[in-house]
Design a protein around this motif. Structure first.
Motif, PDB file in Angstrom:
ATOM      1  N   GLY A  86       7.940 -18.755  -9.080  1.00 58.35           N
ATOM      2  CA  GLY A  86       8.015 -18.417 -10.495  1.00 58.35           C
ATOM      3  C   GLY A  86       6.707 -18.504 -11.242  1.00 58.35           C
ATOM      4  N   ASP A  87       5.585 -18.422 -10.513  1.00 54.21           N
ATOM      5  CA  ASP A  87       4.264 -18.491 -11.156  1.00 54.21           C
ATOM      6  C   ASP A  87       3.866 -17.102 -11.634  1.00 54.21           C
ATOM      7  OD1 ASP A  87       1.753 -19.073 -12.031  1.00 54.21           O
ATOM      8  OD2 ASP A  87       1.000 -19.896 -10.157  1.00 54.21           O
ATOM      9  N   SER A  88       4.373 -16.715 -12.788  1.00 55.60           N
ATOM     10  CA  SER A  88       4.124 -15.377 -13.358  1.00 55.60           C
ATOM     11  C   SER A  88       2.785 -15.366 -14.073  1.00 55.60           C
ATOM     12  CB  SER A  88       5.257 -15.006 -14.324  1.00 55.60           C
ATOM     13  OG  SER A  88       5.557 -16.091 -15.184  1.00 55.60           O
ATOM     14  N   GLU A  89       1.962 -14.339 -13.807  1.00 52.06           N
ATOM     15  CA  GLU A  89       0.595 -14.332 -14.317  1.00 52.06           C
ATOM     16  C   GLU A  89       0.209 -13.068 -15.079  1.00 52.06           C
ATOM     17  OE1 GLU A  89      -1.528 -16.748 -14.326  1.00 52.06           O
ATOM     18  OE2 GLU A  89      -0.426 -18.181 -13.105  1.00 52.06           O
ATOM     19  N   GLY A  90       0.483 -11.894 -14.535  1.00 51.46           N
ATOM     20  CA  GLY A  90       0.051 -10.647 -15.162  1.00 51.46           C
ATOM     21  C   GLY A  90       1.201  -9.912 -15.821  1.00 51.46           C
ATOM     22  N   LEU A  91       0.933  -9.249 -16.953  1.00 51.97           N
ATOM     23  CA  LEU A  91       1.961  -8.530 -17.705  1.00 51.97           C
ATOM     24  C   LEU A  91       1.444  -7.157 -18.101  1.00 51.97           C
ATOM     25  CD1 LEU A  91       4.632  -8.415 -19.411  1.00 51.97           C
ATOM     26  CD2 LEU A  91       3.321  -9.498 -21.261  1.00 51.97           C
ATOM     27  N   ALA A  92       2.280  -6.134 -17.864  1.00 56.69           N
ATOM     28  CA  ALA A  92       1.977  -4.775 -18.318  1.00 56.69           C
ATOM     29  C   ALA A  92       3.294  -4.104 -18.694  1.00 56.69           C
ATOM     30  CB  ALA A  92       1.262  -3.976 -17.237  1.00 56.69           C
ATOM     31  N   ILE A  93       3.285  -3.361 -19.789  1.00 60.55           N
ATOM     32  CA  ILE A  93       4.492  -2.663 -20.243  1.00 60.55           C
ATOM     33  C   ILE A  93       4.192  -1.175 -20.305  1.00 60.55           C
ATOM     34  CG2 ILE A  93       6.156  -2.399 -22.121  1.00 60.55           C
ATOM     35  CD1 ILE A  93       5.724  -5.298 -22.818  1.00 60.55           C
ATOM     36  N   GLY A  94       5.007  -0.392 -19.597  1.00 58.95           N
ATOM     37  CA  GLY A  94       4.810   1.048 -19.527  1.00 58.95           C
ATOM     38  C   GLY A  94       5.260   1.756 -20.791  1.00 58.95           C
ATOM     39  N   ASP A  95       4.917   3.036 -20.895  1.00 56.89           N
ATOM     40  CA  ASP A  95       5.333   3.842 -22.047  1.00 56.89           C
ATOM     41  C   ASP A  95       6.844   3.955 -22.144  1.00 56.89           C
ATOM     42  OD1 ASP A  95       2.684   4.282 -22.721  1.00 56.89           O
ATOM     43  OD2 ASP A  95       2.543   6.155 -21.584  1.00 56.89           O
ATOM     44  N   ASP A  96       7.529   3.788 -20.999  1.00 49.10           N
ATOM     45  CA  ASP A  96       8.987   3.851 -20.982  1.00 49.10           C
ATOM     46  C   ASP A  96       9.639   2.515 -21.299  1.00 49.10           C
ATOM     47  OD1 ASP A  96       8.230   2.512 -18.706  1.00 49.10           O
ATOM     48  OD2 ASP A  96       9.385   3.758 -17.298  1.00 49.10           O
ATOM     49  N   GLY A  97       8.840   1.490 -21.575  1.00 49.97           N
ATOM     50  CA  GLY A  97       9.373   0.178 -21.902  1.00 49.97           C
ATOM     51  C   GLY A  97       9.606  -0.722 -20.709  1.00 49.97           C
ATOM     52  N   ALA A  98       9.413  -0.199 -19.499  1.00 50.74           N
ATOM     53  CA  ALA A  98       9.592  -1.015 -18.302  1.00 50.74           C
ATOM     54  C   ALA A  98       8.534  -2.120 -18.270  1.00 50.74           C
ATOM     55  CB  ALA A  98       9.500  -0.161 -17.055  1.00 50.74           C
ATOM     56  N   ILE A  99       8.927  -3.303 -17.807  1.00 50.74           N
ATOM     57  CA  ILE A  99       8.073  -4.483 -17.816  1.00 50.74           C
ATOM     58  C   ILE A  99       7.631  -4.797 -16.393  1.00 50.74           C
ATOM     59  CG2 ILE A  99       7.952  -6.937 -18.401  1.00 50.74           C
ATOM     60  CD1 ILE A  99      10.287  -6.350 -20.406  1.00 50.74           C
ATOM     61  N   TRP A 100       6.324  -4.817 -16.177  1.00 51.38           N
ATOM     62  CA  TRP A 100       5.749  -5.126 -14.883  1.00 51.38           C
ATOM     63  C   TRP A 100       5.124  -6.517 -14.951  1.00 51.38           C
ATOM     64  CZ3 TRP A 100       5.923  -1.377 -10.930  1.00 51.38           C
ATOM     65  CH2 TRP A 100       6.312  -0.096 -11.342  1.00 51.38           C
ATOM     66  N   ILE A 101       5.436  -7.352 -13.958  1.00 50.40           N
ATOM     67  CA  ILE A 101       4.922  -8.720 -13.943  1.00 50.40           C
ATOM     68  C   ILE A 101       4.431  -9.055 -12.542  1.00 50.40           C
ATOM     69  CG2 ILE A 101       5.527 -11.166 -14.180  1.00 50.40           C
ATOM     70  CD1 ILE A 101       7.459 -10.335 -16.402  1.00 50.40           C
ATOM     71  N   SER A 102       3.231  -9.621 -12.472  1.00 53.31           N
ATOM     72  CA  SER A 102       2.697 -10.059 -11.184  1.00 53.31           C
ATOM     73  C   SER A 102       2.864 -11.570 -11.059  1.00 53.31           C
ATOM     74  CB  SER A 102       1.224  -9.672 -11.041  1.00 53.31           C
ATOM     75  OG  SER A 102       0.430 -10.304 -12.029  1.00 53.31           O
ATOM     76  N   PHE A 103       3.089 -11.999  -9.834  1.00 52.49           N
ATOM     77  CA  PHE A 103       3.279 -13.414  -9.526  1.00 52.49           C
ATOM     78  C   PHE A 103       2.275 -13.833  -8.472  1.00 52.49           C
ATOM     79  CE2 PHE A 103       7.325 -11.890 -11.056  1.00 52.49           C
ATOM     80  CZ  PHE A 103       7.896 -12.941 -11.756  1.00 52.49           C
ATOM     81  N   GLU A 104       1.818 -15.086  -8.568  1.00 56.40           N
ATOM     82  CA  GLU A 104       1.012 -15.654  -7.498  1.00 56.40           C
ATOM     83  C   GLU A 104       1.770 -16.849  -6.927  1.00 56.40           C
ATOM     84  OE1 GLU A 104      -2.740 -16.577  -9.220  1.00 56.40           O
ATOM     85  OE2 GLU A 104      -2.049 -18.414 -10.180  1.00 56.40           O
ATOM     86  N   GLY A 105       1.349 -17.293  -5.764  1.00 60.36           N
ATOM     87  CA  GLY A 105       2.156 -18.219  -4.978  1.00 60.36           C
ATOM     88  C   GLY A 105       2.827 -17.352  -3.943  1.00 60.36           C
ATOM     89  N   LEU A 106       4.012 -16.887  -4.252  1.00 60.97           N
ATOM     90  CA  LEU A 106       4.627 -15.804  -3.491  1.00 60.97           C
ATOM     91  C   LEU A 106       4.113 -14.509  -4.134  1.00 60.97           C
ATOM     92  CD1 LEU A 106       6.558 -14.782  -1.334  1.00 60.97           C
ATOM     93  CD2 LEU A 106       8.426 -14.967  -2.998  1.00 60.97           C
TER      94      LEU A 106
END
Length: 298
Positions: free
Chosen positions: A107-127
C-alpha cells in the motif's frame, strides 16, 4: 570617492553572448506565489506524495503514501493565494480484489496522475506496480507490471507519474548509479515502453512529475541532506520521439527552505504556468504538510 564608469549594457550582453553564458532569467521569470500549511485531525492525514490540481485551480486530489486519496476544493483570495483546503471526501484505495490496501509493502502509493477521462492512475513502490481506478472507491484494475529497472528497490520505485494524450509516463525515484540517467517508461494499451532517458545529477532523486498546459514535462526532484533537511529542484523539458529536449532547471531551493516536497501539479492560472507542490510530512510532528506555489512567466 572616485566615480566608476559602468560598462554599457550592450557591451555586457555582447560579452555574455560571445562567451556562451546563458541568460536564464531574461527570457522567463519564476515568481514565488505562496505557501499554505494544511492540517487535518484524521489519523490517515499526512504523508502526501502526489497531487493533482484542476485546470482552474479550485479543485484537488491528494495522495498519501498509505493508500489514502483525498479530494475537495481550494479557496483562494483575489491574488490567487491558497486560503483554505476543503476536503470533500477520502477513499481508502483497494486492490484488484476489492480489499483495502494496508500501509507498507502493498500500500505504499507514491505517484498520481488523472486522465482527461477522469480515470485515476496510481503508482506503488514496494510491490512495484501501477493501478488504474475508475473512481476513488473503485476496485483497482489489474495491469501489466512494469519492467524491473536498476535501482528499484523496496523504497525506490516509480514515483514521478504523468499522463498526456492517453499515454502514461513514469520515472523511477533512483537509478542503479548516481551518474546513470533516469529511464522514462511509457504505458499504453496495457503495454510498457520507453521514451528515452533524463540526465541524473548525483544526489538528486525523482519524486514527482506532470505535463503542463504548455506541453512541457516538469520533473520535481529531492535531495535529503540529513540534519540540514530537504532541498528541492524543478526541471522542465520537452519529451519528443527522440527523447528529452531543451531541458532547463527552473528552481533549486535551499535546504530547510521548504519541507519534503514530493508531489507536483502544473496548470495555468491566467497569468502564467502555476506550479503547485505538496510535501510529505512522514507522519512526524517535526514536519508539516505544505502546499508551495510558484508562477512561471515565459
Amino acid at each position: 570617492m572616485p566615480i566608476r564608469r559602468r560598462r554599457p549594457l550592450t557591451a555586457v550582453l555582447a560579452g555574455l553572448i560571445l562567451s556562451g553564458t546563458a541568460l536564464p532569467g531574461w527570457a522567463r521569470t519564476l515568481d514565488y506565489v505562496g505557501t499554505y500549511v494544511w492540517s487535518g485531525s484524521e489519523a490517515s492525514f499526512g504523508g502526501f506524495s502526489g497531487i493533482e490540481i484542476s485546470p482552474d485551480g479550485t479543485g484537488f486530489h491528494a495522495l498519501t503514501d498509505r493508500a489514502q486519496l483525498y479530494w475537495g476544493s481550494i479557496e483562494r483570495d483575489s491574488q490567487g493565494l491558497i486560503r483554505a483546503m476543503n476536503s470533500a471526501g477520502r477513499a481508502h484505495l483497494k486492490d484488484s480484489k476489492g480489499v483495502p490496501l494496508p500501509p507498507g509493502y502493498t500500500g505504499d502509493s507514491e505517484g498520481l496522475a488523472i486522465g482527461d477521462d477522469g480515470a485515476i492512475w496510481i503508482s506503488f513502490e514496494g510491490l512495484d506496480r501501477v493501478a488504474l481506478y475508475d473512481n476513488p472507491d473503485a476496485t483497482a484494475r489489474a495491469l501489466q507490471p512494469p519492467p524491473r529497472l536498476p535501482g528499484m528497490r523496496l523504497n525506490s520505485g516509480l514515483e514521478a507519474l504523468a499522463i498526456r494524450d492517453g499515454t502514461l509516463y513514469a520515472v523511477p525515484e533512483r537509478t542503479g548509479d548516481e551518474n546513470q540517467p533516469f529511464p522514462i517508461l511509457t504505458f499504453r494499451d496495457n503495454t510498457w515502453g520507453e521514451a528515452g532517458e533524463i540526465r541524473r545529477d548525483p544526489r538528486w532523486l525523482a519524486v514527482g512529475g506532470d505535463f503542463g498546459p504548455d506541453g512541457w514535462f516538469y520533473l520535481l526532484e529531492r535531495d535529503f541532506r540529513g540534519i540540514l533537511g530537504f532541498a528541492s529542484r524543478i526541471r522542465r523539458m520537452r519529451l519528443t520521439e527522440a527523447g528529452p529536449r531543451d531541458e532547463e532547471i527552473l528552481l533549486t531551493t535551499r535546504p530547510l527552505q521548504y519541507d519534503n516536497l514530493e508531489g507536483i501539479s502544473v496548470w495555468h492560472d491566467g497569468q502564467g504556468i502555476r506550479l503547485t507542490m505538496i510535501s510529505d510530512d512522514n507522519f512526524l510532528l517535526v514536519q508539516r504538510t505544505e502546499l508551495v506555489e510558484y508562477r512561471l512567466r515565459d
